[in-house]
Scaffold this motif. Structure first.
Motif, PDB file in Angstrom:
ATOM      1  N   GLU A  93       0.908  -1.311   0.155  1.00  0.00           N
ATOM      2  CA  GLU A  93       0.106   0.100   0.187  1.00  0.00           C
ATOM      3  C   GLU A  93       0.839   1.258   0.106  1.00  0.00           C
ATOM      4  OE1 GLU A  93      -3.083  -0.083  -0.196  1.00  0.00           O
ATOM      5  OE2 GLU A  93      -3.367  -2.262  -0.421  1.00  0.00           O
ATOM      6  N   PRO A  94       0.636   2.197  -0.818  1.00  0.00           N
ATOM      7  CA  PRO A  94       1.647   3.515  -0.888  1.00  0.00           C
ATOM      8  C   PRO A  94       1.563   4.052   0.678  1.00  0.00           C
ATOM      9  CG  PRO A  94      -0.090   3.367  -3.002  1.00  0.00           C
ATOM     10  CD  PRO A  94      -0.508   2.093  -1.890  1.00  0.00           C
ATOM     11  N   GLU A  95       0.447   4.008   1.079  1.00  0.00           N
ATOM     12  CA  GLU A  95       0.529   4.677   2.514  1.00  0.00           C
ATOM     13  C   GLU A  95       1.524   4.130   3.533  1.00  0.00           C
ATOM     14  OE1 GLU A  95      -3.069   2.345   2.675  1.00  0.00           O
ATOM     15  OE2 GLU A  95      -2.252   3.635   1.160  1.00  0.00           O
ATOM     16  N   HIS A  96       1.696   3.003   3.394  1.00  0.00           N
ATOM     17  CA  HIS A  96       2.695   2.172   4.143  1.00  0.00           C
ATOM     18  C   HIS A  96       4.169   2.517   3.648  1.00  0.00           C
ATOM     19  CE1 HIS A  96      -0.744  -0.892   5.216  1.00  0.00           C
ATOM     20  NE2 HIS A  96      -0.628   0.180   5.943  1.00  0.00           N
ATOM     21  N   ASP A  98       4.875   5.269   2.100  1.00  0.00           N
ATOM     22  CA  ASP A  98       5.205   6.739   2.635  1.00  0.00           C
ATOM     23  C   ASP A  98       5.412   6.716   4.020  1.00  0.00           C
ATOM     24  OD1 ASP A  98       5.083   9.522   1.665  1.00  0.00           O
ATOM     25  OD2 ASP A  98       3.126   9.571   3.059  1.00  0.00           O
ATOM     26  N   ALA A  99       5.005   6.060   5.057  1.00  0.00           N
ATOM     27  CA  ALA A  99       5.157   5.922   6.321  1.00  0.00           C
ATOM     28  C   ALA A  99       6.616   5.646   6.626  1.00  0.00           C
ATOM     29  CB  ALA A  99       4.260   5.239   7.218  1.00  0.00           C
ATOM     30  N   LYS A 102       9.180   8.200   5.271  1.00  0.00           N
ATOM     31  CA  LYS A 102       9.074   9.489   6.211  1.00  0.00           C
ATOM     32  C   LYS A 102      10.061   8.927   7.330  1.00  0.00           C
ATOM     33  CE  LYS A 102       4.982  11.987   4.544  1.00  0.00           C
ATOM     34  NZ  LYS A 102       3.825  11.949   4.799  1.00  0.00           N
ATOM     35  N   GLU A 107      11.468  11.147   0.781  1.00  0.00           N
ATOM     36  CA  GLU A 107      10.256  11.602   0.207  1.00  0.00           C
ATOM     37  C   GLU A 107       9.903  10.271  -0.726  1.00  0.00           C
ATOM     38  OE1 GLU A 107       9.632  15.648  -1.489  1.00  0.00           O
ATOM     39  OE2 GLU A 107      11.193  16.228  -0.141  1.00  0.00           O
ATOM     40  N   LEU A 108       8.632   9.758  -0.658  1.00  0.00           N
ATOM     41  CA  LEU A 108       8.421   8.661  -1.432  1.00  0.00           C
ATOM     42  C   LEU A 108       8.200   9.013  -2.802  1.00  0.00           C
ATOM     43  CD1 LEU A 108       7.532   5.667  -1.651  1.00  0.00           C
ATOM     44  CD2 LEU A 108       5.292   6.207  -1.239  1.00  0.00           C
ATOM     45  N   ASN A 152       4.021  -3.097   9.158  1.00  0.00           N
ATOM     46  CA  ASN A 152       2.514  -3.917   8.957  1.00  0.00           C
ATOM     47  C   ASN A 152       2.913  -5.349   8.947  1.00  0.00           C
ATOM     48  OD1 ASN A 152       0.250  -5.192   8.181  1.00  0.00           O
ATOM     49  ND2 ASN A 152      -0.561  -3.225   7.381  1.00  0.00           N
TER      50      ASN A 152
END
Length: 166
Positions: A93-96, A98-99, A102, A107-108, A152
């Motif tokens: 998942e892109p949000e994982h 990105d986290a 960071k 920066e993703l 995750n």
């Protein structure tokens, strides 16, 4: 053209003009690395914290275009086969990502995720897997890379690799 393809798509004239070059003899052949295909990993890959300088190259076999060689320039015996995450959409998942980016100060949007590939021999034959839990994020502009660990547990360390279409 992806960042990986762009970074590796230099013609012979550009390669000849680049200096200095490091030649590394690997089990996959002899590779030339220069500023255009070298990366600095401040923390090194997991388990290899003292290895900071790496080269990224295409494998010579035209049947293996989905894979790249991430070769230590500090130790000829340390190398990884990697594949761009973009060839395996939907696995992380892109949000994982990105986290994770960071968390290590990246920066993703400027990074391209690579997945480390492992080959194992099983009773059924050879099997390939990808490490989804700890991708390598490459910033081709800064010529740096960091391996991140995603928090995750849904991401397997040994996710079976299905050969991507090339």
């Amino acid at each position: 053209m992806s960042n990986t393809a762009h970074a590796l798509a230099t013609d012979e004239a550009d390669q000849a003009a680049a200096a200095p070059r490091t030649l590394v003899e690997t089990p996959y052949g002899v590779f030339a690395f220069d500023a255009g295909n070298s990366l600095f990993m401040p923390s090194g890959p997991l388990g290899f914290a003292s290895h900071h300088n790496f080269g990224l190259a295409n494998l010579p076999d035209p049947n293996l275009t989905a894979f790249k060689l991430l070769q230590s320039l500090d130790d000829v015996n340390v190398s990884f086969i990697v594949t761009p995450l973009e060839l395996h959409p939907g696995l992380i998942e892109p949000e994982h990502l990105d986290a994770g980016a960071k968390a290590v100060g990246l920066e993703l949007a400027r990074s391209e995720p690579l997945l480390i590939v492992t080959a194992r021999t099983t009773p059924e034959g050879a099997s390939l897997s990808m490490n989804l839990r700890a991708p390598v994020l490459v910033d081709f502009e800064a010529r740096t890379a960091r391996q991140i660990v995603l928090g995750n547990p849904q991401y397997a360390v040994r996710h079976p690799l299905n050969a991507p279409e090339t």
